[in-house]
Design an enzyme around this catalytic site. Structure first.
Site, PDB file in Angstrom:
ATOM      1  N   GLY A 194       2.625   1.976   5.241  1.00  0.00           N
ATOM      2  CA  GLY A 194       3.776   1.100   5.508  1.00  0.00           C
ATOM      3  C   GLY A 194       4.569   1.565   6.715  1.00  0.00           C
ATOM      4  O   GLY A 194       5.042   0.745   7.516  1.00  0.00           O
ATOM      5  N   GLU A 245       5.793  -3.514   0.724  1.00  0.00           N
ATOM      6  CA  GLU A 245       5.827  -3.213  -0.718  1.00  0.00           C
ATOM      7  C   GLU A 245       4.979  -1.964  -0.884  1.00  0.00           C
ATOM      8  O   GLU A 245       3.759  -2.021  -0.934  1.00  0.00           O
ATOM      9  CB  GLU A 245       5.259  -4.419  -1.474  1.00  0.00           C
ATOM     10  N   GLY A 257       0.832  -1.204   0.000  1.00  0.00           N
ATOM     11  CA  GLY A 257       0.000   0.000   0.000  1.00  0.00           C
ATOM     12  C   GLY A 257       0.862   1.248   0.000  1.00  0.00           C
ATOM     13  O   GLY A 257       2.006   1.228  -0.452  1.00  0.00           O
ATOM     14  N   SER A 258       0.315   2.315   0.573  1.00  0.00           N
ATOM     15  CA  SER A 258       1.012   3.602   0.547  1.00  0.00           C
ATOM     16  C   SER A 258       2.186   3.609   1.522  1.00  0.00           C
ATOM     17  O   SER A 258       2.225   2.829   2.474  1.00  0.00           O
ATOM     18  CB  SER A 258       0.044   4.717   0.937  1.00  0.00           C
TER      19      SER A 258
HETATM   20  C1  UN1 Z   1       1.544  -3.651  -7.597  1.00  0.00           C
HETATM   21  O1  UN1 Z   1       1.250  -2.681  -8.311  1.00  0.00           O
HETATM   22  O2  UN1 Z   1       1.394  -3.602  -6.357  1.00  0.00           O
HETATM   23  O3  UN1 Z   1       4.864  -5.639 -11.997  1.00  0.00           O
HETATM   24  C2  UN1 Z   1       2.001  -4.953  -8.121  1.00  0.00           C
HETATM   25  C3  UN1 Z   1       3.657  -5.406 -12.095  1.00  0.00           C
HETATM   26  C4  UN1 Z   1       2.700  -6.438 -11.569  1.00  0.00           C
HETATM   27  C5  UN1 Z   1       2.553  -6.326 -10.097  1.00  0.00           C
HETATM   28  C6  UN1 Z   1       2.278  -4.947  -9.593  1.00  0.00           C
HETATM   29  N1  UN1 Z   1       3.210  -7.747 -11.904  1.00  0.00           N
HETATM   30  O4  UN1 Z   1       3.221  -4.388 -12.615  1.00  0.00           O
END
Ligand code: UN1
Length: 513
Positions: A249, A266, A244-245
Protein backbone atom coordinates in the site's frame (compact mmCIF):
# COMPACT_ATOMS: atom_id res chain seq x y z
CA UNK A 1 -21.25 -32.34 -0.79
CA UNK A 2 -19.17 -30.19 -3.09
CA UNK A 3 -19.37 -30.52 -6.86
CA UNK A 4 -16.48 -32.19 -8.79
CA UNK A 5 -13.75 -29.64 -9.54
CA UNK A 6 -13.43 -30.69 -13.17
CA UNK A 7 -17.12 -29.87 -13.78
CA UNK A 8 -16.75 -26.55 -12.01
CA UNK A 9 -13.76 -25.54 -14.14
CA UNK A 10 -15.66 -26.40 -17.31
CA UNK A 11 -18.74 -24.57 -16.09
CA UNK A 12 -16.73 -21.43 -15.25
CA UNK A 13 -14.74 -21.51 -18.53
CA UNK A 14 -11.38 -22.18 -16.90
CA UNK A 15 -9.04 -23.80 -19.42
CA UNK A 16 -5.74 -25.63 -19.04
CA UNK A 17 -3.89 -22.47 -20.01
CA UNK A 18 -5.71 -19.20 -19.53
CA UNK A 19 -5.06 -15.91 -21.23
CA UNK A 20 -3.19 -13.02 -19.66
CA UNK A 21 -5.75 -10.30 -20.24
CA UNK A 22 -9.31 -9.62 -21.20
CA UNK A 23 -11.17 -6.50 -22.21
CA UNK A 24 -14.52 -8.30 -22.07
CA UNK A 25 -15.25 -10.92 -24.66
CA UNK A 26 -11.74 -10.55 -26.07
CA UNK A 27 -8.95 -12.46 -24.35
CA UNK A 28 -5.29 -12.54 -25.24
CA UNK A 29 -1.68 -13.26 -24.41
CA UNK A 30 1.58 -13.22 -26.29
CA UNK A 31 3.32 -16.40 -27.42
CA UNK A 32 6.36 -15.86 -25.21
CA UNK A 33 4.41 -14.81 -22.12
CA UNK A 34 5.47 -16.06 -18.69
CA UNK A 35 3.26 -19.00 -17.75
CA UNK A 36 2.41 -19.78 -14.16
CA UNK A 37 0.84 -22.96 -12.82
CA UNK A 38 -1.85 -22.36 -10.26
CA UNK A 39 -1.70 -25.03 -7.59
CA UNK A 40 -4.42 -25.58 -5.01
CA UNK A 41 -3.15 -25.29 -1.45
CA UNK A 42 -5.77 -27.86 -0.46
CA UNK A 43 -4.27 -30.87 -2.27
CA UNK A 44 -1.13 -29.52 -3.99
CA UNK A 45 -2.57 -30.33 -7.42
CA UNK A 46 -2.26 -28.05 -10.40
CA UNK A 47 -5.65 -26.56 -11.25
CA UNK A 48 -4.69 -24.75 -14.46
CA UNK A 49 -2.07 -22.34 -15.77
CA UNK A 50 -2.25 -18.64 -16.53
CA UNK A 51 -0.13 -16.31 -18.58
CA UNK A 52 1.21 -12.97 -17.42
CA UNK A 53 0.43 -9.84 -19.40
CA UNK A 54 3.23 -7.73 -20.83
CA UNK A 55 3.50 -3.95 -20.54
CA UNK A 56 2.26 -3.66 -24.14
CA UNK A 57 -0.77 -5.78 -23.37
CA UNK A 58 -1.49 -3.70 -20.29
CA UNK A 59 -1.33 -0.65 -22.52
CA UNK A 60 -3.81 -2.14 -25.02
CA UNK A 61 -6.20 -2.83 -22.17
CA UNK A 62 -5.95 0.76 -20.88
CA UNK A 63 -6.59 2.14 -24.37
CA UNK A 64 -9.64 -0.08 -24.81
CA UNK A 65 -10.95 0.87 -21.36
CA UNK A 66 -10.41 4.60 -22.02
CA UNK A 67 -12.43 4.34 -25.23
CA UNK A 68 -15.21 2.35 -23.54
CA UNK A 69 -15.46 4.95 -20.78
CA UNK A 70 -16.56 7.59 -23.29
CA UNK A 71 -19.63 5.49 -24.17
CA UNK A 72 -20.33 3.89 -20.81
CA UNK A 73 -20.57 7.26 -19.07
CA UNK A 74 -23.35 8.33 -21.46
CA UNK A 75 -25.60 5.45 -20.36
CA UNK A 76 -27.93 6.68 -17.58
CA UNK A 77 -26.88 5.47 -14.15
CA UNK A 78 -30.09 3.44 -13.52
CA UNK A 79 -29.52 1.67 -16.85
CA UNK A 80 -25.96 0.88 -15.75
CA UNK A 81 -27.55 -0.39 -12.55
CA UNK A 82 -29.73 -2.71 -14.61
CA UNK A 83 -26.57 -4.31 -16.05
CA UNK A 84 -25.17 -4.77 -12.55
CA UNK A 85 -28.52 -6.35 -11.60
CA UNK A 86 -28.04 -8.91 -14.36
CA UNK A 87 -24.48 -9.62 -13.20
CA UNK A 88 -25.94 -10.12 -9.74
CA UNK A 89 -28.43 -12.65 -11.13
CA UNK A 90 -25.62 -14.50 -12.82
CA UNK A 91 -23.62 -14.57 -9.58
CA UNK A 92 -26.67 -15.98 -7.79
CA UNK A 93 -26.96 -18.69 -10.43
CA UNK A 94 -23.24 -19.51 -10.16
CA UNK A 95 -22.86 -19.16 -6.40
CA UNK A 96 -22.12 -22.84 -5.74
CA UNK A 97 -19.59 -23.18 -8.55
CA UNK A 98 -17.77 -19.90 -7.96
CA UNK A 99 -17.82 -20.38 -4.17
CA UNK A 100 -16.33 -23.84 -4.59
CA UNK A 101 -13.58 -22.56 -6.86
CA UNK A 102 -12.79 -19.80 -4.33
CA UNK A 103 -12.49 -22.49 -1.67
CA UNK A 104 -10.35 -24.76 -3.86
CA UNK A 105 -8.02 -22.10 -5.26
CA UNK A 106 -7.62 -20.07 -2.07
CA UNK A 107 -8.16 -22.70 0.65
CA UNK A 108 -10.91 -21.09 2.72
CA UNK A 109 -13.74 -23.30 3.96
CA UNK A 110 -16.56 -24.01 1.53
CA UNK A 111 -18.99 -22.08 3.76
CA UNK A 112 -16.68 -19.08 3.58
CA UNK A 113 -16.29 -19.54 -0.18
CA UNK A 114 -20.07 -19.36 -0.54
CA UNK A 115 -20.08 -16.42 1.89
CA UNK A 116 -17.63 -14.58 -0.30
CA UNK A 117 -19.86 -14.97 -3.36
CA UNK A 118 -22.83 -13.88 -1.22
CA UNK A 119 -20.85 -10.74 -0.40
CA UNK A 120 -20.58 -10.10 -4.15
CA UNK A 121 -24.32 -10.59 -4.58
CA UNK A 122 -24.99 -8.22 -1.70
CA UNK A 123 -22.79 -5.43 -3.08
CA UNK A 124 -24.39 -5.80 -6.52
CA UNK A 125 -27.85 -5.44 -4.95
CA UNK A 126 -26.59 -2.40 -3.08
CA UNK A 127 -25.14 -0.91 -6.28
CA UNK A 128 -28.40 -1.40 -8.18
CA UNK A 129 -30.24 0.74 -5.61
CA UNK A 130 -27.37 3.18 -5.51
CA UNK A 131 -27.64 3.72 -9.25
CA UNK A 132 -30.72 5.85 -8.52
CA UNK A 133 -29.16 7.58 -5.52
CA UNK A 134 -25.95 9.26 -6.67
CA UNK A 135 -27.08 12.35 -4.84
CA UNK A 136 -25.42 15.74 -4.68
CA UNK A 137 -26.48 18.60 -2.42
CA UNK A 138 -28.10 21.87 -3.36
CA UNK A 139 -27.12 25.03 -1.49
CA UNK A 140 -28.59 28.46 -1.10
CA UNK A 141 -26.49 31.02 -2.88
CA UNK A 142 -25.59 34.27 -1.10
CA UNK A 143 -26.44 36.11 -4.34
CA UNK A 144 -30.00 36.84 -5.52
CA UNK A 145 -31.41 34.79 -8.40
CA UNK A 146 -28.53 32.36 -8.25
CA UNK A 147 -28.67 28.62 -7.79
CA UNK A 148 -25.92 26.45 -6.44
CA UNK A 149 -25.58 22.69 -6.37
CA UNK A 150 -23.05 19.94 -6.62
CA UNK A 151 -23.06 16.93 -8.86
CA UNK A 152 -20.97 13.81 -9.21
CA UNK A 153 -19.40 12.74 -12.48
CA UNK A 154 -17.62 9.48 -13.23
CA UNK A 155 -13.84 9.48 -12.83
CA UNK A 156 -12.77 7.20 -15.68
CA UNK A 157 -10.65 4.09 -15.37
CA UNK A 158 -10.55 2.49 -11.92
CA UNK A 159 -7.58 0.21 -11.28
CA UNK A 160 -8.35 -2.57 -8.82
CA UNK A 161 -5.50 -4.47 -7.19
CA UNK A 162 -6.91 -7.30 -5.08
CA UNK A 163 -5.42 -9.78 -2.64
CA UNK A 164 -5.54 -13.58 -2.53
CA UNK A 165 -7.55 -13.81 0.69
CA UNK A 166 -10.76 -12.35 -0.73
CA UNK A 167 -10.00 -13.13 -4.35
CA UNK A 168 -13.37 -12.05 -5.76
CA UNK A 169 -15.47 -10.11 -3.21
CA UNK A 170 -13.14 -7.12 -2.95
CA UNK A 171 -13.12 -6.74 -6.73
CA UNK A 172 -16.93 -6.69 -6.72
CA UNK A 173 -17.01 -4.04 -3.97
CA UNK A 174 -15.05 -1.83 -6.32
CA UNK A 175 -16.41 -2.88 -9.70
CA UNK A 176 -20.14 -2.85 -8.85
CA UNK A 177 -19.92 0.67 -7.42
CA UNK A 178 -17.58 1.94 -10.11
CA UNK A 179 -19.83 0.67 -12.89
CA UNK A 180 -22.99 2.32 -11.60
CA UNK A 181 -20.95 5.50 -11.08
CA UNK A 182 -20.11 5.39 -14.81
CA UNK A 183 -16.50 4.24 -14.51
CA UNK A 184 -14.76 1.36 -16.21
CA UNK A 185 -12.54 -1.11 -14.35
CA UNK A 186 -9.20 -2.79 -14.87
CA UNK A 187 -8.66 -5.59 -12.39
CA UNK A 188 -5.29 -7.00 -11.43
CA UNK A 189 -6.08 -9.97 -9.20
CA UNK A 190 -3.49 -11.57 -6.94
CA UNK A 191 -1.17 -13.78 -9.00
CA UNK A 192 -1.88 -16.45 -6.35
CA UNK A 193 -5.60 -16.61 -7.18
CA UNK A 194 -6.17 -15.56 -10.81
CA UNK A 195 -8.52 -18.39 -11.74
CA UNK A 196 -11.46 -17.14 -9.70
CA UNK A 197 -10.85 -13.73 -11.28
CA UNK A 198 -10.98 -15.28 -14.75
CA UNK A 199 -14.26 -16.98 -13.80
CA UNK A 200 -15.71 -13.63 -12.65
CA UNK A 201 -14.57 -11.91 -15.81
CA UNK A 202 -16.42 -14.54 -17.85
CA UNK A 203 -19.56 -14.01 -15.77
CA UNK A 204 -19.42 -10.21 -16.13
CA UNK A 205 -18.44 -10.13 -19.79
CA UNK A 206 -21.27 -12.43 -20.79
CA UNK A 207 -23.73 -9.88 -19.34
CA UNK A 208 -22.01 -6.89 -20.97
CA UNK A 209 -21.99 -8.70 -24.31
CA UNK A 210 -25.65 -9.71 -24.06
CA UNK A 211 -26.47 -6.03 -23.52
CA UNK A 212 -24.32 -4.92 -26.48
CA UNK A 213 -22.01 -2.91 -24.27
CA UNK A 214 -18.74 -1.93 -25.86
CA UNK A 215 -15.58 -3.90 -25.04
CA UNK A 216 -13.54 -2.45 -22.16
CA UNK A 217 -15.96 -1.72 -19.30
CA UNK A 218 -14.75 -4.78 -17.41
CA UNK A 219 -11.09 -5.60 -17.94
CA UNK A 220 -8.72 -8.11 -16.40
CA UNK A 221 -4.92 -8.11 -16.43
CA UNK A 222 -3.06 -11.07 -14.96
CA UNK A 223 0.44 -10.43 -13.72
CA UNK A 224 2.70 -9.75 -10.79
CA UNK A 225 3.67 -6.50 -9.09
CA UNK A 226 4.93 -5.08 -12.42
CA UNK A 227 1.32 -4.61 -13.50
CA UNK A 228 0.51 -2.94 -10.17
CA UNK A 229 3.43 -0.56 -10.73
CA UNK A 230 2.33 0.28 -14.26
CA UNK A 231 -1.15 1.03 -12.97
CA UNK A 232 0.04 3.12 -10.03
CA UNK A 233 2.19 5.29 -12.28
CA UNK A 234 -0.38 5.61 -15.05
CA UNK A 235 -2.01 9.04 -15.29
CA UNK A 236 -4.79 7.47 -17.37
CA UNK A 237 -5.94 5.66 -14.20
CA UNK A 238 -7.36 8.36 -11.89
CA UNK A 239 -8.10 5.99 -9.01
CA UNK A 240 -6.17 2.94 -7.86
CA UNK A 241 -7.96 0.84 -5.26
CA UNK A 242 -5.51 -1.54 -3.62
CA UNK A 243 -5.99 -4.25 -1.03
CA UNK A 244 -3.02 -6.03 0.49
CA UNK A 245 -0.06 -5.54 2.79
CA UNK A 246 0.93 -2.20 4.27
CA UNK A 247 4.24 -2.49 2.40
CA UNK A 248 2.42 -2.81 -0.93
CA UNK A 249 0.00 0.00 0.00
CA UNK A 250 2.84 2.39 0.77
CA UNK A 251 4.38 1.72 -2.65
CA UNK A 252 1.03 2.24 -4.42
CA UNK A 253 0.27 5.36 -2.41
CA UNK A 254 3.70 6.89 -3.12
CA UNK A 255 3.44 6.28 -6.87
CA UNK A 256 -0.18 7.42 -7.17
CA UNK A 257 0.48 10.39 -4.87
CA UNK A 258 3.49 11.50 -6.90
CA UNK A 259 1.16 12.06 -9.86
CA UNK A 260 -1.59 13.46 -7.58
CA UNK A 261 -3.92 10.61 -8.43
CA UNK A 262 -6.36 9.10 -5.96
CA UNK A 263 -5.78 5.90 -4.09
CA UNK A 264 -8.14 3.84 -1.97
CA UNK A 265 -6.14 1.65 0.37
CA UNK A 266 -7.35 -1.30 2.42
CA UNK A 267 -4.25 -2.69 4.10
CA UNK A 268 -3.24 -4.68 7.12
CA UNK A 269 -5.11 -5.05 10.37
CA UNK A 270 -4.05 -6.12 13.85
CA UNK A 271 -7.48 -6.61 15.23
CA UNK A 272 -8.31 -7.18 18.87
CA UNK A 273 -11.35 -8.23 20.87
CA UNK A 274 -11.57 -6.86 24.38
CA UNK A 275 -13.24 -9.42 26.63
CA UNK A 276 -14.42 -7.66 29.75
CA UNK A 277 -15.50 -9.05 33.10
CA UNK A 278 -19.07 -8.30 31.92
CA UNK A 279 -18.82 -10.38 28.75
CA UNK A 280 -20.96 -13.38 27.90
CA UNK A 281 -18.03 -15.79 27.69
CA UNK A 282 -19.79 -18.43 25.57
CA UNK A 283 -20.71 -15.84 22.96
CA UNK A 284 -17.23 -14.34 23.13
CA UNK A 285 -15.74 -17.75 22.46
CA UNK A 286 -17.52 -18.13 19.12
CA UNK A 287 -16.50 -14.62 18.03
CA UNK A 288 -12.90 -15.14 19.09
CA UNK A 289 -12.42 -18.59 17.58
CA UNK A 290 -14.12 -17.78 14.27
CA UNK A 291 -12.18 -14.50 14.12
CA UNK A 292 -8.85 -16.23 14.71
CA UNK A 293 -9.17 -19.44 12.68
CA UNK A 294 -11.70 -18.42 10.00
CA UNK A 295 -9.96 -18.23 6.59
CA UNK A 296 -6.99 -19.73 8.53
CA UNK A 297 -6.32 -16.29 10.03
CA UNK A 298 -5.87 -14.76 6.57
CA UNK A 299 -8.53 -12.05 6.68
CA UNK A 300 -7.56 -8.41 7.08
CA UNK A 301 -10.18 -8.53 9.83
CA UNK A 302 -8.92 -11.72 11.51
CA UNK A 303 -8.73 -11.58 15.29
CA UNK A 304 -5.05 -11.48 16.21
CA UNK A 305 -5.25 -10.30 19.82
CA UNK A 306 -7.58 -11.01 22.73
CA UNK A 307 -7.35 -8.42 25.48
CA UNK A 308 -8.94 -10.15 28.46
CA UNK A 309 -9.89 -8.81 31.88
CA UNK A 310 -7.77 -10.35 34.63
CA UNK A 311 -10.83 -11.66 36.50
CA UNK A 312 -11.98 -13.84 33.56
CA UNK A 313 -8.57 -14.43 31.98
CA UNK A 314 -7.93 -17.96 33.27
CA UNK A 315 -11.51 -19.12 32.70
CA UNK A 316 -11.56 -17.80 29.15
CA UNK A 317 -8.14 -19.23 28.38
CA UNK A 318 -9.36 -22.68 29.46
CA UNK A 319 -12.42 -22.32 27.21
CA UNK A 320 -10.18 -21.41 24.30
CA UNK A 321 -7.83 -24.32 24.86
CA UNK A 322 -10.81 -26.68 24.92
CA UNK A 323 -12.34 -25.13 21.80
CA UNK A 324 -9.06 -25.31 19.87
CA UNK A 325 -8.85 -29.02 20.64
CA UNK A 326 -12.16 -29.44 18.74
CA UNK A 327 -11.05 -27.61 15.58
CA UNK A 328 -10.98 -29.88 12.56
CA UNK A 329 -8.29 -29.00 10.04
CA UNK A 330 -8.33 -30.39 6.54
CA UNK A 331 -9.75 -30.19 3.04
CA UNK A 332 -11.85 -27.01 3.06
CA UNK A 333 -14.25 -28.57 0.56
CA UNK A 334 -15.23 -31.05 3.24
CA UNK A 335 -17.81 -29.16 5.26
CA UNK A 336 -16.91 -31.04 8.45
CA UNK A 337 -13.61 -29.16 8.60
CA UNK A 338 -13.39 -25.76 10.24
CA UNK A 339 -10.07 -24.67 8.82
CA UNK A 340 -8.26 -25.26 5.54
CA UNK A 341 -4.65 -24.59 4.55
CA UNK A 342 -2.65 -21.40 4.30
CA UNK A 343 -2.35 -20.01 0.79
CA UNK A 344 1.11 -21.47 0.04
CA UNK A 345 4.31 -22.78 1.55
CA UNK A 346 5.80 -19.29 1.81
CA UNK A 347 2.90 -18.40 4.12
CA UNK A 348 3.68 -21.52 6.19
CA UNK A 349 7.31 -20.38 6.49
CA UNK A 350 6.19 -16.94 7.68
CA UNK A 351 3.85 -18.53 10.21
CA UNK A 352 6.64 -20.76 11.59
CA UNK A 353 9.03 -17.82 11.71
CA UNK A 354 6.49 -15.73 13.63
CA UNK A 355 6.07 -18.50 16.22
CA UNK A 356 9.85 -18.58 16.69
CA UNK A 357 10.02 -14.81 17.00
CA UNK A 358 7.18 -14.85 19.52
CA UNK A 359 8.95 -17.46 21.63
CA UNK A 360 12.23 -15.52 21.43
CA UNK A 361 10.49 -12.42 22.80
CA UNK A 362 9.05 -14.39 25.73
CA UNK A 363 5.68 -15.56 24.33
CA UNK A 364 4.26 -18.60 26.15
CA UNK A 365 2.25 -20.93 23.95
CA UNK A 366 -0.82 -22.42 25.60
CA UNK A 367 -1.85 -24.11 22.35
CA UNK A 368 1.19 -25.11 20.33
CA UNK A 369 1.40 -24.44 16.62
CA UNK A 370 3.26 -26.31 13.92
CA UNK A 371 3.08 -27.57 10.40
CA UNK A 372 0.94 -30.58 9.53
CA UNK A 373 2.44 -33.17 7.19
CA UNK A 374 1.50 -36.27 5.27
CA UNK A 375 -1.86 -37.80 4.32
CA UNK A 376 -4.52 -35.13 3.86
CA UNK A 377 -1.87 -32.48 4.57
CA UNK A 378 0.54 -33.44 1.78
CA UNK A 379 0.20 -30.06 0.02
CA UNK A 380 2.48 -28.74 2.78
CA UNK A 381 0.22 -25.74 3.45
CA UNK A 382 -1.67 -26.93 6.54
CA UNK A 383 -0.79 -25.62 9.98
CA UNK A 384 -2.22 -25.81 13.49
CA UNK A 385 -3.95 -22.75 14.89
CA UNK A 386 -2.13 -21.70 18.04
CA UNK A 387 -2.43 -19.41 21.04
CA UNK A 388 0.31 -17.56 22.90
CA UNK A 389 0.35 -15.41 26.03
CA UNK A 390 2.27 -12.26 25.17
CA UNK A 391 2.83 -8.60 25.94
CA UNK A 392 1.35 -6.10 23.52
CA UNK A 393 4.68 -4.36 22.94
CA UNK A 394 6.44 -7.44 21.48
CA UNK A 395 7.60 -6.66 17.95
CA UNK A 396 5.86 -9.73 16.60
CA UNK A 397 2.57 -8.71 18.24
CA UNK A 398 2.84 -5.27 16.67
CA UNK A 399 3.15 -6.95 13.29
CA UNK A 400 0.35 -8.48 11.19
CA UNK A 401 1.12 -12.16 10.62
CA UNK A 402 -1.35 -13.54 8.09
CA UNK A 403 -1.86 -16.85 9.90
CA UNK A 404 -3.89 -18.41 12.73
CA UNK A 405 -1.76 -17.21 15.64
CA UNK A 406 -3.81 -15.72 18.47
CA UNK A 407 -2.21 -13.59 21.19
CA UNK A 408 -3.61 -13.30 24.72
CA UNK A 409 -3.04 -10.12 26.73
CA UNK A 410 -4.30 -9.41 30.25
CA UNK A 411 -5.76 -6.09 31.44
CA UNK A 412 -7.08 -4.53 34.66
CA UNK A 413 -9.04 -1.38 33.68
CA UNK A 414 -11.12 -0.55 30.62
CA UNK A 415 -8.89 2.45 29.88
CA UNK A 416 -5.88 0.16 29.85
CA UNK A 417 -7.70 -2.28 27.56
CA UNK A 418 -8.49 0.50 25.07
CA UNK A 419 -4.86 1.71 25.16
CA UNK A 420 -3.68 -1.83 24.40
CA UNK A 421 -6.25 -2.21 21.63
CA UNK A 422 -5.10 1.05 20.04
CA UNK A 423 -1.43 0.42 20.76
CA UNK A 424 -0.50 -1.06 17.38
CA UNK A 425 0.36 0.61 14.04
CA UNK A 426 -2.74 -0.76 12.28
CA UNK A 427 -6.36 0.39 12.69
CA UNK A 428 -8.83 -1.79 10.81
CA UNK A 429 -11.24 -3.68 13.06
CA UNK A 430 -11.91 -3.95 16.79
CA UNK A 431 -14.50 -5.35 19.15
CA UNK A 432 -15.60 -5.39 22.75
CA UNK A 433 -17.56 -8.14 24.46
CA UNK A 434 -19.62 -6.72 27.29
CA UNK A 435 -23.12 -6.43 28.66
CA UNK A 436 -22.16 -3.23 30.44
CA UNK A 437 -23.41 -0.07 28.73
CA UNK A 438 -20.69 2.14 30.13
CA UNK A 439 -17.92 -0.10 28.83
CA UNK A 440 -19.55 -0.45 25.43
CA UNK A 441 -20.14 3.27 24.96
CA UNK A 442 -16.64 4.20 26.19
CA UNK A 443 -15.21 1.81 23.61
CA UNK A 444 -17.30 3.44 20.87
CA UNK A 445 -16.58 7.02 21.98
CA UNK A 446 -13.84 9.38 20.76
CA UNK A 447 -11.79 8.05 23.67
CA UNK A 448 -12.36 4.48 22.54
CA UNK A 449 -11.28 2.37 19.59
CA UNK A 450 -9.25 4.19 16.92
CA UNK A 451 -10.21 1.67 14.22
CA UNK A 452 -12.40 2.04 11.13
CA UNK A 453 -14.62 -0.74 12.48
CA UNK A 454 -15.64 -1.03 16.13
CA UNK A 455 -18.14 -3.70 17.17
CA UNK A 456 -19.97 -4.59 20.36
CA UNK A 457 -20.68 -8.26 21.08
CA UNK A 458 -19.58 -9.26 17.57
CA UNK A 459 -16.08 -10.39 16.57
CA UNK A 460 -13.68 -8.40 14.42
CA UNK A 461 -14.30 -10.21 11.13
CA UNK A 462 -17.35 -10.71 8.97
CA UNK A 463 -18.45 -7.13 8.29
CA UNK A 464 -21.63 -6.62 6.25
CA UNK A 465 -21.32 -4.76 2.93
CA UNK A 466 -23.77 -2.00 3.91
CA UNK A 467 -21.27 -0.15 6.09
CA UNK A 468 -18.13 1.57 4.85
CA UNK A 469 -15.25 -0.89 5.13
CA UNK A 470 -11.70 0.17 5.90
CA UNK A 471 -9.44 1.49 8.61
CA UNK A 472 -7.08 4.10 9.95
CA UNK A 473 -3.33 4.42 10.49
CA UNK A 474 -1.33 1.78 8.58
CA UNK A 475 -4.57 0.27 7.30
CA UNK A 476 -4.49 3.12 4.82
CA UNK A 477 -7.61 5.23 5.49
CA UNK A 478 -9.69 4.01 2.53
CA UNK A 479 -13.36 3.11 2.71
CA UNK A 480 -14.95 0.57 0.39
CA UNK A 481 -18.34 -1.06 -0.19
CA UNK A 482 -21.39 0.46 1.55
CA UNK A 483 -22.47 3.82 3.01
CA UNK A 484 -21.11 6.69 0.89
CA UNK A 485 -17.94 4.90 -0.23
CA UNK A 486 -19.20 5.40 -3.82
CA UNK A 487 -18.10 9.04 -3.69
CA UNK A 488 -14.45 8.09 -4.12
CA UNK A 489 -15.28 6.65 -7.55
CA UNK A 490 -16.64 9.99 -8.76
CA UNK A 491 -15.45 13.55 -9.11
CA UNK A 492 -17.46 16.26 -7.42
CA UNK A 493 -18.34 19.42 -9.24
CA UNK A 494 -19.86 22.53 -7.70
CA UNK A 495 -22.08 24.52 -10.07
CA UNK A 496 -23.36 28.05 -9.59
CA UNK A 497 -25.94 29.37 -12.04
CA UNK A 498 -26.89 33.03 -12.32
CA UNK A 499 -30.39 33.60 -13.72
CA UNK A 500 -30.48 37.33 -12.85
CA UNK A 501 -29.79 40.20 -15.23
CA UNK A 502 -26.68 41.40 -13.38
CA UNK A 503 -23.40 39.84 -12.38
CA UNK A 504 -23.00 40.33 -8.62
CA UNK A 505 -19.71 39.09 -7.18
CA UNK A 506 -19.46 36.85 -4.15
CA UNK A 507 -18.33 38.33 -0.84
CA UNK A 508 -20.00 41.62 -1.91
CA UNK A 509 -16.96 42.73 -3.91
CA UNK A 510 -17.63 45.82 -6.06
CA UNK A 511 -16.15 45.80 -9.54
CA UNK A 512 -17.65 48.33 -11.97
CA UNK A 513 -16.53 49.01 -15.50
C1 UN1 B 1 -10.47 -8.66 3.81
O1 UN1 B 1 -10.02 -9.49 4.62
O2 UN1 B 1 -9.72 -8.06 3.02
O3 UN1 B 1 -15.25 -8.30 7.19
C2 UN1 B 1 -11.91 -8.38 3.65
C3 UN1 B 1 -14.84 -9.35 6.69
C4 UN1 B 1 -15.16 -9.61 5.25
C5 UN1 B 1 -14.23 -8.88 4.35
C6 UN1 B 1 -12.78 -9.04 4.68
N1 UN1 B 1 -16.51 -9.18 4.99
O4 UN1 B 1 -14.20 -10.17 7.33
Amino acid sequence: MSLPIKDILDHLHINDINHAFSTGSQWGSSANAVTKDIVSPTDGKKIAAVKFATADEYNTVVETAAKAFKTWRTIPAPKRGEIVRQICESLRANKKQLGTLVSYEMGKSLQEGYGEVQEMIDICDFAVGLSRQLYGLTMHSERPEHRMYEQYHPLGIIGVISAFNFPVAVWSWNAALAWVCGDVCIWKPSEKTPLTAIACQHIAQEVFKRNNIEEGVSCLVIGDRNIGELMSNDTRVPLVSATGSTRMGKAVSAAVGARLGKSLLELGGNNAIIITENADLDMSLIGAVFGAVGTAGQRCTSTRRLIIHESVYEAFKQKLVKAYAQIKIGDPLNENNHMGPLIDQDAVALYLDSIEKCKAEGGKFVVEGGKLDGGPYSSGCYVKPCIAEVENHYQIVQHETFAPILYLIKYATIEEAIDLQNGVPQGLSSAIMTNNLREAETFLSYAGSDCGIANVNIGTSGAEIGGAFGGEKETGGGRESGSDAWKVYMRRQTNTINYSKTLPLAQGIKFDL
